[in-house]
Design a protein around this motif. Sequence first.
Motif, PDB file in Angstrom:
ATOM      1  N   LEU A   1       0.830  -1.208   0.000  1.00 50.49           N
ATOM      2  CA  LEU A   1       0.000   0.000   0.000  1.00 50.49           C
ATOM      3  C   LEU A   1       0.864   1.259   0.000  1.00 50.49           C
ATOM      4  N   LEU A   2       0.494   2.187  -0.845  1.00 47.76           N
ATOM      5  CA  LEU A   2       1.067   3.527  -0.818  1.00 47.76           C
ATOM      6  C   LEU A   2      -0.107   4.491  -0.695  1.00 47.76           C
ATOM      7  N   ASP A   3      -0.180   5.203   0.430  1.00 48.93           N
ATOM      8  CA  ASP A   3      -1.346   6.077   0.629  1.00 48.93           C
ATOM      9  C   ASP A   3      -0.972   7.554   0.700  1.00 48.93           C
ATOM     10  N   THR A   4       0.305   7.853   0.627  1.00 49.69           N
ATOM     11  CA  THR A   4       0.791   9.234   0.713  1.00 49.69           C
ATOM     12  C   THR A   4       1.960   9.364  -0.256  1.00 49.69           C
ATOM     13  N   ALA A   5       1.952  10.383  -1.088  1.00 46.24           N
ATOM     14  CA  ALA A   5       3.012  10.482  -2.093  1.00 46.24           C
ATOM     15  C   ALA A   5       3.307  11.920  -2.464  1.00 46.24           C
ATOM     16  N   VAL A   6       4.557  12.144  -2.845  1.00 50.19           N
ATOM     17  CA  VAL A   6       4.999  13.426  -3.398  1.00 50.19           C
ATOM     18  C   VAL A   6       5.760  13.122  -4.688  1.00 50.19           C
ATOM     19  N   VAL A   7       5.388  13.816  -5.740  1.00 50.65           N
ATOM     20  CA  VAL A   7       6.013  13.575  -7.043  1.00 50.65           C
ATOM     21  C   VAL A   7       6.533  14.903  -7.605  1.00 50.65           C
ATOM     22  N   THR A   8       7.794  14.927  -7.974  1.00 48.24           N
ATOM     23  CA  THR A   8       8.378  16.095  -8.634  1.00 48.24           C
ATOM     24  C   THR A   8       8.433  15.821 -10.134  1.00 48.24           C
ATOM     25  N   VAL A   9       7.933  16.761 -10.907  1.00 50.30           N
ATOM     26  CA  VAL A   9       7.881  16.588 -12.364  1.00 50.30           C
ATOM     27  C   VAL A   9       8.648  17.732 -13.017  1.00 50.30           C
ATOM     28  N   LYS A  10       9.694  17.388 -13.775  1.00 51.74           N
ATOM     29  CA  LYS A  10      10.423  18.424 -14.525  1.00 51.74           C
ATOM     30  C   LYS A  10       9.826  18.543 -15.923  1.00 51.74           C
ATOM     31  N   PHE A  11       9.583  19.770 -16.344  1.00 47.83           N
ATOM     32  CA  PHE A  11       9.008  20.004 -17.665  1.00 47.83           C
ATOM     33  C   PHE A  11      10.070  20.527 -18.630  1.00 47.83           C
ATOM     34  N   ASP A  12       9.774  20.413 -19.918  1.00 47.92           N
ATOM     35  CA  ASP A  12      10.765  20.815 -20.922  1.00 47.92           C
ATOM     36  C   ASP A  12      10.924  22.329 -21.053  1.00 47.92           C
ATOM     37  N   ASN A  13      10.091  23.101 -20.361  1.00 45.23           N
ATOM     38  CA  ASN A  13      10.331  24.554 -20.331  1.00 45.23           C
ATOM     39  C   ASN A  13      11.022  24.975 -19.035  1.00 45.23           C
ATOM     40  N   GLY A  14      11.560  24.002 -18.316  1.00 42.09           N
ATOM     41  CA  GLY A  14      12.293  24.309 -17.095  1.00 42.09           C
ATOM     42  C   GLY A  14      11.433  24.327 -15.842  1.00 42.09           C
ATOM     43  N   ALA A  15      10.143  24.480 -16.002  1.00 41.44           N
ATOM     44  CA  ALA A  15       9.259  24.538 -14.832  1.00 41.44           C
ATOM     45  C   ALA A  15       9.319  23.230 -14.047  1.00 41.44           C
ATOM     46  N   ILE A  16       9.149  23.353 -12.749  1.00 40.56           N
ATOM     47  CA  ILE A  16       9.164  22.193 -11.871  1.00 40.56           C
ATOM     48  C   ILE A  16       7.794  22.082 -11.210  1.00 40.56           C
ATOM     49  N   GLY A  17       7.182  20.914 -11.358  1.00 35.05           N
ATOM     50  CA  GLY A  17       5.867  20.706 -10.763  1.00 35.05           C
ATOM     51  C   GLY A  17       5.947  19.760  -9.589  1.00 35.05           C
ATOM     52  N   ILE A  18       5.074  19.989  -8.606  1.00 37.49           N
ATOM     53  CA  ILE A  18       4.979  19.098  -7.450  1.00 37.49           C
ATOM     54  C   ILE A  18       3.548  18.608  -7.364  1.00 37.49           C
ATOM     55  N   ALA A  19       3.396  17.290  -7.313  1.00 39.13           N
ATOM     56  CA  ALA A  19       2.066  16.715  -7.102  1.00 39.13           C
ATOM     57  C   ALA A  19       2.094  15.972  -5.779  1.00 39.13           C
ATOM     58  N   GLU A  20       1.083  16.188  -4.988  1.00 37.67           N
ATOM     59  CA  GLU A  20       1.019  15.604  -3.641  1.00 37.67           C
ATOM     60  C   GLU A  20      -0.312  14.930  -3.448  1.00 37.67           C
ATOM     61  N   ALA A  21      -0.309  13.783  -2.792  1.00 33.08           N
ATOM     62  CA  ALA A  21      -1.596  13.173  -2.466  1.00 33.08           C
ATOM     63  C   ALA A  21      -1.529  12.425  -1.147  1.00 33.08           C
ATOM     64  N   CYS A  22      -2.671  12.326  -0.520  1.00 37.04           N
ATOM     65  CA  CYS A  22      -2.823  11.479   0.664  1.00 37.04           C
ATOM     66  C   CYS A  22      -4.263  10.975   0.670  1.00 37.04           C
ATOM     67  N   PHE A  23      -4.451   9.718   1.059  1.00 31.86           N
ATOM     68  CA  PHE A  23      -5.797   9.123   1.019  1.00 31.86           C
ATOM     69  C   PHE A  23      -6.678   9.546   2.192  1.00 31.86           C
ATOM     70  N   GLN A  24      -6.141  10.284   3.140  1.00 29.16           N
ATOM     71  CA  GLN A  24      -6.966  10.651   4.295  1.00 29.16           C
ATOM     72  C   GLN A  24      -6.578  12.008   4.861  1.00 29.16           C
ATOM     73  N   ALA A  25      -7.517  12.941   4.798  1.00 27.93           N
ATOM     74  CA  ALA A  25      -7.326  14.236   5.451  1.00 27.93           C
ATOM     75  C   ALA A  25      -8.418  14.377   6.497  1.00 27.93           C
ATOM     76  N   ALA A  26      -8.020  14.722   7.699  1.00 29.34           N
ATOM     77  CA  ALA A  26      -8.970  14.817   8.809  1.00 29.34           C
ATOM     78  C   ALA A  26     -10.057  15.847   8.550  1.00 29.34           C
ATOM     79  N   TYR A  27      -9.778  16.812   7.711  1.00 26.31           N
ATOM     80  CA  TYR A  27     -10.698  17.929   7.513  1.00 26.31           C
ATOM     81  C   TYR A  27     -11.529  17.814   6.246  1.00 26.31           C
TER      82      TYR A  27
END
Lengths: 343, 343, 343, 343
Positions: C217-243
């Motif tokens: 099981l993977l329920d929490t993740a952070v992904v860094t994505v490099k784009f060809d225009n130099g921009a850096i993207g961060i995608a984050e997820a978690c399967f449970q937020a208390a709020y």
Amino acid sequence: MSQFNSGSPVGVALIGSGRMGAYHGETLARRLPGARLVAVVDPAPGTAEKLAAEWGAPAAYTDAAQAFADAAVNAVVIAAPARFHAELIVGAAQGGKAVFCEKPAALELAELDRAIDAVRAADVAFQVGFNRRFAPDWAAARALLDQGVVGTPRLLRSVTRDPGGFDPARVPADTIFNETLIHDFDTLRFLNPGAGAVEVYATADALVEPVWKDRGLLDTAVVTVKFDNGAIGIAEACFQAAYGYDVRGEVFGSAGMATMGDGRATGMVFSGATGRAIDTARSDQELLAGAYTAELAAFIDAVRTRRPALVGGEDARAALSIAKAAARSVRENRPVTIAEVAK
Amino acid sequence: MSQFNSGSPVGVALIGSGRMGAYHGETLARRLPGARLVAVVDPAPGTAEKLAAEWGAPAAYTDAAQAFADAAVNAVVIAAPARFHAELIVGAAQGGKAVFCEKPAALELAELDRAIDAVRAADVAFQVGFNRRFAPDWAAARALLDQGVVGTPRLLRSVTRDPGGFDPARVPADTIFNETLIHDFDTLRFLNPGAGAVEVYATADALVEPVWKDRGLLDTAVVTVKFDNGAIGIAEACFQAAYGYDVRGEVFGSAGMATMGDGRATGMVFSGATGRAIDTARSDQELLAGAYTAELAAFIDAVRTRRPALVGGEDARAALSIAKAAARSVRENRPVTIAEVAK
Amino acid sequence: MSQFNSGSPVGVALIGSGRMGAYHGETLARRLPGARLVAVVDPAPGTAEKLAAEWGAPAAYTDAAQAFADAAVNAVVIAAPARFHAELIVGAAQGGKAVFCEKPAALELAELDRAIDAVRAADVAFQVGFNRRFAPDWAAARALLDQGVVGTPRLLRSVTRDPGGFDPARVPADTIFNETLIHDFDTLRFLNPGAGAVEVYATADALVEPVWKDRGLLDTAVVTVKFDNGAIGIAEACFQAAYGYDVRGEVFGSAGMATMGDGRATGMVFSGATGRAIDTARSDQELLAGAYTAELAAFIDAVRTRRPALVGGEDARAALSIAKAAARSVRENRPVTIAEVAK
Amino acid sequence: MSQFNSGSPVGVALIGSGRMGAYHGETLARRLPGARLVAVVDPAPGTAEKLAAEWGAPAAYTDAAQAFADAAVNAVVIAAPARFHAELIVGAAQGGKAVFCEKPAALELAELDRAIDAVRAADVAFQVGFNRRFAPDWAAARALLDQGVVGTPRLLRSVTRDPGGFDPARVPADTIFNETLIHDFDTLRFLNPGAGAVEVYATADALVEPVWKDRGLLDTAVVTVKFDNGAIGIAEACFQAAYGYDVRGEVFGSAGMATMGDGRATGMVFSGATGRAIDTARSDQELLAGAYTAELAAFIDAVRTRRPALVGGEDARAALSIAKAAARSVRENRPVTIAEVAK
């Protein structure tokens, strides 16, 4: 440690009077009742004299050693360029002075260890300028963490974006890690109490000044930090934000999330023909004025009460280790463990 | 009341197809599964036909009486000019049709009483278009009040600011009270459940179009309403806001305060060189789209279930009484009791 | 493509009636005037009949092939489990039906390519359920990007946190990448128009349900994505937020920053003895109701006007490629190029 | 005016050391480099001595006349009970001292006129403690007004809600007007630059402590103020808010609206199981700390530079006139003109 009556003000020498040094000098002279600015040190001819006169400090020196030998000096605030920090800490400690040093406390771990050893041997107070810990939003978030309200941290984020205006020719290699993101590395640790960083992956580029990339400039970076409690931290920085100075934080835990940093200049909101407008803070000294005063107040308090400083040598070392791992991660484009850099 | 199977859609005739009528027609035709738009009434030649065709409504009439006689019509939605409301309510009720009427249900209390008598005699559902009760912020605040979370109301505020663009020559006297602030008078009552208005003081002026003041225009007004539980309400209106359509509310009670209405077009926020910018809603139909649909859904539901409408004749009367007292208060520049106007 | 008069409603078959399918069915039956729900497909005995009756759809099938052969069906909305998507897309396309498919359009790139080929060969409209593009905050941010107001993207962030309540035993491997973060991967692309992802680094863990980590099981993740225009993207997820349900975005460019997603249930704010309180949205269907309707409206519109869908096969492929690279990055703990996974 | 070198600190005597006096004493001793606290005056035996010692002030008096005769005193800060203000202002002025006086500068207009005459005759600086003018949100709004960005004011609002804890037995009649709302009356004037109040209608009640109503307590009030430029102001107050200390403002003009006061304790936001939570400020000294220091800094600056104070006797008189009209309006339940009370 130099002797002084805990009821009398702490005599402080300011070492370095650049942008940040000048702010600290003003604070020591005018905003902190428990401190007394007794000396100003700056190597540039006449600078220390001029500032000492302006602030009512009795002594002005061009050499820090003079301050270390001055009996009226109980403590020093080091705001010289980073490459001199370690040496100045050692000198101050050997002179028996308590030490507040701007971040980073050193640029290399070996130097930092020497500095830490010196303050330990001299048994003087030692505090590093991780001011964000003293900003109200961050202190409030940490209080919630300490109360257990946030639960166990899972994801953390710390952002620093400067307002720009830097000269790419004068930015040393790895500055974005050693001098900017080092705040964020400390913040991630502050928001994940008791946990240690174990591995770092960083990516960075020259997106503000792309023509300087070949000469090694990195002005934009994202760093992922894995902690030994499983939490994953993200530190982000850019040397130029069109909207001013942007410092934010987020800690997401099992029981909730705290967010920090709203960047507003004031709470005044204007609604007009183009919609709603809010002024944003344009400089660190505008946004963090309170934190800059609070960190010195805490240091003065530590000196007076002989209690340990709230942010000490171990914190400096932990943050610098992450910075070192991040810089290597960019060069080698792979995750780098803290163990690799922090033997 | 006309017969219809509670499982089948409610057949609705739209009476009046101006700005608000057109919106309700669209809702009845396309957004409300339980309703079926079966007729469109508009006195202008060809208008009803055109809209009926567009919306797939089987019948188009130039005279509301035709709709009142149409067996396919179970209910009417009245969006004709306010001066015709009372008469149309009476006609619809006498035809056995359930009635939804845009605010104000009448311009004079005597007319309104006649309309209320008619719907009572016919035993048909009757709902007035006080849409703010159906907007999420307001409904949420009322829920807190009903749960006791806010405590006993002490101070209330309701604001309506239109985006402007009105033609001063076509604004009947007292429009700001009878047609604009009547929403706020109802809102103050909605946020002070169970209490009754006892006295009103109003001040008003022509600040948007000062040259029209001599011809009786009032485009800006503030009304203080004292309630029998001691709470004091403030209703404010202006016919022109540079930043769009602004509807807000506040109820301050012994245990806390609820505020309503943030006026944002979306939650997107842009931070740029001039600071932070948020788009504001530019029209009621942009800001209150959900509430406009929800009020008709509630009406259709009341018709189907034969339960009383959530906002009925007594609410219309109470709000109109405050409007009447406010208009007199301005003319006589003194506080006016509800008893004086609402014999 | 099946023939239909562009003025008449588009006949749609719903395939799959789980949580998301049921919502889409409701939308097709009641919220979209241009669509007509003409068939419901569900393999569970009786389910399709029951829903078809409730929604007034004339046909109910247990086999999607029946819908593909039904002349009243112009288009299908696929909301079956992800592992069936590619096959259903191919079948629908071969039957000449326009296709809306919930994300991910496929779980493997080869399958997805087959599906894309099929819709191309059949020349039918094809849209993927990347609903965030249709949420008002995101659409507004993209409009600013298209106007050049944000400048060139440098740093991007997209966050998805679910409210929890999942059953760890029923979460297939890589679900956090293929089914959750795939939204964020598409969002990063949407906020960086014209750029392509080139390299991905991901870190993930089981922090919500640590005892399940050994079973993959993977329920929490952070992904860094490099784009060809130099921009850096961060995608984050978690399967449970208390709020509750938390979906946010940020694009920081050379001229400013747009942020998206405030998570509030309404704009009502309560201030009481413990401070100020704001309700947060508790489910995607609460937070994104408008986007869910808007994406189907856009699809119906594409079908009627024979214009290309706004989010098509290439978008599905690009997002799935990032997901594949992220999953491999976690397994191999190294940055993975898109070229490695998306031959 | 007493002689002093404009380069040396201004010697200040603090008169009165209650809650607000103590805060001002701390500011003079420790937060204002240009001021030097040279005397503390308090009639209670020993109080002045104790505070003078704590703050390092050389003199302690039980009689203000001693301070008026002290050559080291250039200026006084009056924080004694309001009923002594006028007499103290006269005494200080006659002693040639510059005067900062907490609001209200007097409780009766005739007394205030005598005080104003005295400071004029002595040609000393005179400033009244309308601190809200020095709070960042309000100062920023006024800057927008001065730049013409807001246009001509139409509607204004100023709110003061105290956190409670008052003793109803010790609240003099009309306190809500003379001591609380007087801030709001000044704020309305500050936000409507150049305009004058012409008529006032007020309603007030004992809603916090209803059993005290018969003894004349008014703890909740709403005041409508008509200005000579047509703008209508609303001032609201209540002695108890469950959520702390609440100070807000709003100016709505022909070109837009500025709002002031968000009441947050910090910018930290917590999202947890019950939704989102924000701490609110619990006291004036928490919310307005900066304004309290800024108003004294401005006073000291006026003394040093011999420029007129930013808030002077005419401002005190105008606000007190509105307070007097409001109190009479409540008693007589009718609008009262300023001309009636401020002959």
